[in-house]
Design a protein around this motif. Structure first.
Motif, PDB file in Angstrom:
ATOM      1  N   LEU A  44       0.837  -1.210   0.000  1.00 40.53           N
ATOM      2  CA  LEU A  44       0.000   0.000   0.000  1.00 40.53           C
ATOM      3  C   LEU A  44       0.870   1.257   0.000  1.00 40.53           C
ATOM      4  O   LEU A  44       0.620   2.199  -0.742  1.00 40.53           O
ATOM      5  N   LEU A  45       1.872   1.257   0.852  1.00 39.93           N
ATOM      6  CA  LEU A  45       2.766   2.402   0.970  1.00 39.93           C
ATOM      7  C   LEU A  45       3.470   2.691  -0.359  1.00 39.93           C
ATOM      8  O   LEU A  45       3.520   3.837  -0.805  1.00 39.93           O
ATOM      9  N   LEU A  46       3.982   1.666  -1.003  1.00 37.84           N
ATOM     10  CA  LEU A  46       4.658   1.853  -2.298  1.00 37.84           C
ATOM     11  C   LEU A  46       3.703   2.368  -3.368  1.00 37.84           C
ATOM     12  O   LEU A  46       4.099   3.152  -4.228  1.00 37.84           O
ATOM     13  N   ASP A  52       1.905  13.029  -6.022  1.00 37.26           N
ATOM     14  CA  ASP A  52       2.228  14.422  -5.712  1.00 37.26           C
ATOM     15  C   ASP A  52       1.602  14.867  -4.402  1.00 37.26           C
ATOM     16  O   ASP A  52       0.436  14.577  -4.119  1.00 37.26           O
ATOM     17  N   ASP A  53       2.376  15.590  -3.620  1.00 38.33           N
ATOM     18  CA  ASP A  53       1.920  16.257  -2.399  1.00 38.33           C
ATOM     19  C   ASP A  53       1.223  15.325  -1.413  1.00 38.33           C
ATOM     20  O   ASP A  53       0.170  15.645  -0.875  1.00 38.33           O
ATOM     21  N   VAL A  54       1.805  14.176  -1.170  1.00 36.87           N
ATOM     22  CA  VAL A  54       1.265  13.259  -0.167  1.00 36.87           C
ATOM     23  C   VAL A  54       2.147  13.337   1.081  1.00 36.87           C
ATOM     24  O   VAL A  54       3.356  13.137   1.007  1.00 36.87           O
ATOM     25  N   ALA A  55       1.516  13.658   2.195  1.00 38.72           N
ATOM     26  CA  ALA A  55       2.204  13.654   3.485  1.00 38.72           C
ATOM     27  C   ALA A  55       1.768  12.394   4.219  1.00 38.72           C
ATOM     28  O   ALA A  55       0.575  12.106   4.317  1.00 38.72           O
ATOM     29  N   ILE A  56       2.737  11.650   4.717  1.00 34.26           N
ATOM     30  CA  ILE A  56       2.468  10.409   5.431  1.00 34.26           C
ATOM     31  C   ILE A  56       2.946  10.589   6.859  1.00 34.26           C
ATOM     32  O   ILE A  56       4.092  10.970   7.094  1.00 34.26           O
ATOM     33  N   VAL A  63      -1.627   4.975  10.415  1.00 32.49           N
ATOM     34  CA  VAL A  63      -0.818   5.741   9.471  1.00 32.49           C
ATOM     35  C   VAL A  63      -1.795   6.551   8.630  1.00 32.49           C
ATOM     36  O   VAL A  63      -2.767   6.007   8.099  1.00 32.49           O
ATOM     37  N   VAL A  64      -1.547   7.845   8.517  1.00 30.37           N
ATOM     38  CA  VAL A  64      -2.455   8.767   7.839  1.00 30.37           C
ATOM     39  C   VAL A  64      -1.776   9.295   6.576  1.00 30.37           C
ATOM     40  O   VAL A  64      -0.626   9.737   6.616  1.00 30.37           O
ATOM     41  N   PHE A  65      -2.522   9.253   5.474  1.00 35.34           N
ATOM     42  CA  PHE A  65      -2.040   9.745   4.185  1.00 35.34           C
ATOM     43  C   PHE A  65      -2.878  10.959   3.814  1.00 35.34           C
ATOM     44  O   PHE A  65      -4.107  10.863   3.726  1.00 35.34           O
ATOM     45  N   VAL A  66      -2.209  12.096   3.595  1.00 30.69           N
ATOM     46  CA  VAL A  66      -2.905  13.361   3.391  1.00 30.69           C
ATOM     47  C   VAL A  66      -2.474  13.996   2.078  1.00 30.69           C
ATOM     48  O   VAL A  66      -1.287  14.034   1.754  1.00 30.69           O
ATOM     49  N   LEU A  72      -6.537   8.507   2.975  1.00 30.85           N
ATOM     50  CA  LEU A  72      -6.313   7.110   3.296  1.00 30.85           C
ATOM     51  C   LEU A  72      -5.811   6.993   4.726  1.00 30.85           C
ATOM     52  O   LEU A  72      -4.938   7.769   5.139  1.00 30.85           O
ATOM     53  N   VAL A  73      -6.387   6.056   5.467  1.00 29.95           N
ATOM     54  CA  VAL A  73      -5.947   5.782   6.831  1.00 29.95           C
ATOM     55  C   VAL A  73      -5.765   4.268   6.947  1.00 29.95           C
ATOM     56  O   VAL A  73      -6.655   3.504   6.584  1.00 29.95           O
ATOM     57  N   VAL A  74      -4.611   3.856   7.444  1.00 31.97           N
ATOM     58  CA  VAL A  74      -4.335   2.431   7.621  1.00 31.97           C
ATOM     59  C   VAL A  74      -4.053   2.184   9.098  1.00 31.97           C
ATOM     60  O   VAL A  74      -3.102   2.733   9.654  1.00 31.97           O
ATOM     61  N   LYS A  75      -4.905   1.372   9.704  1.00 29.02           N
ATOM     62  CA  LYS A  75      -4.782   1.063  11.127  1.00 29.02           C
ATOM     63  C   LYS A  75      -4.388  -0.401  11.301  1.00 29.02           C
ATOM     64  O   LYS A  75      -5.185  -1.292  11.020  1.00 29.02           O
ATOM     65  N   PRO A  76      -3.149  -0.662  11.738  1.00 29.50           N
ATOM     66  CA  PRO A  76      -2.752  -2.045  11.997  1.00 29.50           C
ATOM     67  C   PRO A  76      -3.500  -2.581  13.221  1.00 29.50           C
ATOM     68  O   PRO A  76      -3.527  -1.947  14.271  1.00 29.50           O
TER      69      PRO A  76
END
Length: 133
Positions: A44-46, A52-56, A63-66, A72-76
């Protein structure tokens, strides 16, 4: 333009944006989790990292992707990843674990535990979530 919090080093839209201010190492979110779960997250991360302009950033739980806004939010979790992304309407061809209307958008949750759970249609919808904003 983004602002970086000096305490937690998270990239935020502005200095006045509220956030959970804690420095969290990504490795701590995956401590005790299976290698398969970590590989699934890495895929997912890759997929998203070069857009463009993604802050992780990491919080104590996810883990929040903005991109302008969270897309996108990924909660282990113990044995799965809770993957949440947004859409303007119900998803066709993909059935979420849970879907809630939030701020006029659907917040779609999926439980993913292995690489095969990440399908091309899911990646298509994650990209659409990024482009919503």
């Amino acid at each position: 333009m983004t602002w970086v919090c000096p305490k937690c080093e998270r990239e935020l839209k502005s200095e006045k944006q509220t956030h959970y201010c804690a420095k969290v190492n990504l490795d701590t979110l995956f401590k005790g989790k299976s290698d398969e779960l970590l590989l699934t997250f890495d895929k997912l991360l890759l997929f998203v990292a070069d857009w463009d302009d993604v802050a992780i950033s990491t919080t104590p739980n996810c883990v929040v992707f903005v991109h302008d806004q969270t897309f996108l939010v990924v909660k282990p979790m113990k044995a799965t990843l809770d993957v949440k992304f947004y859409s303007t309407s119900p998803l066709a061809g993909l059935v979420p674990y849970k879907s809630l209307i939030y701020s006029g958008r659907y917040a779609n949750h999926f439980r993913v535990s292995k690489l095969e759970d990440l399908t091309p249609i899911m990646f298509k919808y994650i990209r659409e979530s990024y482009e919503l904003l």
